[in-house]
Scaffold this active site. Structure first.
Site, PDB file in Angstrom:
ATOM      1  N   GLY A  45      -6.941  -1.070 -11.091  1.00  0.00           N
ATOM      2  CA  GLY A  45      -6.326  -2.366 -10.857  1.00  0.00           C
ATOM      3  C   GLY A  45      -7.394  -3.433 -10.711  1.00  0.00           C
ATOM      4  N   GLN A  50     -11.068 -11.264  -8.158  1.00  0.00           N
ATOM      5  CA  GLN A  50     -12.186 -10.357  -8.466  1.00  0.00           C
ATOM      6  C   GLN A  50     -12.965 -10.781  -9.707  1.00  0.00           C
ATOM      7  OE1 GLN A  50      -9.548  -6.672  -7.985  1.00  0.00           O
ATOM      8  NE2 GLN A  50     -11.466  -5.992  -7.077  1.00  0.00           N
ATOM      9  N   CYS A  98     -12.290  -0.055  -3.956  1.00  0.00           N
ATOM     10  CA  CYS A  98     -12.073  -1.379  -4.539  1.00  0.00           C
ATOM     11  C   CYS A  98     -13.303  -1.748  -5.360  1.00  0.00           C
ATOM     12  CB  CYS A  98     -11.874  -2.396  -3.414  1.00  0.00           C
ATOM     13  SG  CYS A  98     -11.630  -4.084  -3.994  1.00  0.00           S
ATOM     14  N   LEU A  99     -13.081  -2.278  -6.555  1.00  0.00           N
ATOM     15  CA  LEU A  99     -14.218  -2.643  -7.411  1.00  0.00           C
ATOM     16  C   LEU A  99     -15.086  -3.710  -6.754  1.00  0.00           C
ATOM     17  CD1 LEU A  99     -12.516  -2.678 -10.930  1.00  0.00           C
ATOM     18  CD2 LEU A  99     -13.889  -0.863  -9.886  1.00  0.00           C
ATOM     19  N   HIS A 140      -2.332  -2.977  -2.728  1.00  0.00           N
ATOM     20  CA  HIS A 140      -3.769  -3.268  -2.683  1.00  0.00           C
ATOM     21  C   HIS A 140      -4.092  -4.501  -3.532  1.00  0.00           C
ATOM     22  CE1 HIS A 140      -8.181  -1.933  -2.861  1.00  0.00           C
ATOM     23  NE2 HIS A 140      -8.097  -2.911  -3.759  1.00  0.00           N
ATOM     24  N   GLU A 141      -3.584  -4.516  -4.774  1.00  0.00           N
ATOM     25  CA  GLU A 141      -3.861  -5.660  -5.663  1.00  0.00           C
ATOM     26  C   GLU A 141      -3.208  -6.927  -5.134  1.00  0.00           C
ATOM     27  OE1 GLU A 141      -6.172  -5.321  -7.671  1.00  0.00           O
ATOM     28  OE2 GLU A 141      -6.206  -3.142  -7.525  1.00  0.00           O
ATOM     29  N   HIS A 144      -5.080  -8.863  -2.589  1.00  0.00           N
ATOM     30  CA  HIS A 144      -6.160  -9.716  -3.108  1.00  0.00           C
ATOM     31  C   HIS A 144      -5.673 -11.148  -3.346  1.00  0.00           C
ATOM     32  CE1 HIS A 144      -9.592  -7.092  -3.663  1.00  0.00           C
ATOM     33  NE2 HIS A 144      -8.890  -6.189  -4.320  1.00  0.00           N
TER      34      HIS A 144
HETATM   35 ZN   LIG Z   1      -9.467  -4.224  -4.656  1.00  0.00          ZN
END
Ligand SMILES: [Zn+2]
Length: 185
Positions: A45, A50, A98-99, A140-141, A144
Site C-alpha cells: 500500500g 508518502q 510502513c515504507l 493503515h493507509e 496516512h
Molecule cells: Zn504506511
C-alpha cells in the site's frame, strides 16, 4: 515514474490531506506512478503523503495473496477521497510495517472489520466492507490521510524504545532498498 518515498520525521506525513478534485490534472498518471513506486519498494500500500502529496488518495495491491485467499485475487485498487464510515468487530493484534518507516515492524491493535466508501480512478463510487487483513491494510493507509502513522498505535513504552531508530530514520540512516526523501533538518 518512481517517486522517492518520504520517511518518518517529514512534516508532510503529519498533514491532514484534502479531497482530490474531479478535474485533478494527470490523475491517471498519478495513480500509475503510485503503483509503480509501491511495487519498486515491495509494498502492498502507498498513500499520497508518502510521495509528498497531501491529497486523499492511496493505492493497495493485495492480489499476490490471492493464492491463499481467493477474495484478494483481484484486489488492486486505488482509493480516492475515501471515508471509513464504520469500524467494528474485535480488536486484533497484527504486525505492521510502513515504507515510510523502513526496517521497523511492530504489532498494533486495530478493529478487524471496516466499511469504506471511496471513488476509484474512474470516479465510480464504491461502498465496501472488509474483514481481516484487507481491513488492516486499508486502515493503515487511511491513517496516512490524517497524518497518523502506525507507530502512533504502539504503547508509550514501545514508542520510547523505538525513539532512537525513528530518529535515525528521520536523518536518513536506514537501509531501505528504495529511494527515500530525507527530511530537512
Ligand atoms: Zn504506511
Amino acid at each position: 515514474m518512481i517517486y522517492p518515498i518520504t520517511v518518518y520525521g517529514d512534516p508532510v506525513l503529519r498533514k491532514i490531506t484534502t479531497d482530490i478534485e474531479r478535474d485533478h490534472e494527470g490523475l491517471e498518471e498519478l495513480i500509475n506512478d503510485m503503483f509503480e513506486t509501491m511495487y519498486n519498494a515491495d509494498g502492498v500500500g502507498l498513500a499520497g503523503p508518502q510521495i509528498g502529496l497531501t491529497k486523499r488518495v492511496f493505492v493497495v495491491d493485495l492480489s499476490p495473496l490471492g493464492e491463499e485467499d481467493p477474495l484478494l485475487r483481484d484486489f488492486k485498487k486505488a482509493f480516492i477521497n475515501a471515508r471509513i464510515i464504520e469500524k467494528s468487530g474485535e480488536e486484533e493484534l497484527m504486525e505492521e510495517g510502513c515504507l515510510s518507516i523502513p526496517g521497523i515492524h511492530e504489532k498494533v491493535y486495530r478493529k478487524n472489520h471496516i466499511r469504506i466508501q471511496y471513488f476509484d480512478e474512474n470516479w465510480n463510487e464504491n461502498d465496501e466492507e472488509y474483514t481481516g487483513y484487507p481491513a488492516r491494510v486499508l486502515q493503515h493507509e487511511y491513517d496516512h490521510l490524517d497524518g497518523v502513522m502506525f507507530v502512533d498505535h504502539c504503547t508509550p513504552l514501545k514508542r520510547r524504545l523505538l525513539k532512537g531508530k525513528l530518529t535515525d530514520i528521520s536523518k536518513g540512516k536506514t537501509n531501505a532498498t528504495y529511494r527515500i526523501k530525507i527530511p530537512k533538518a
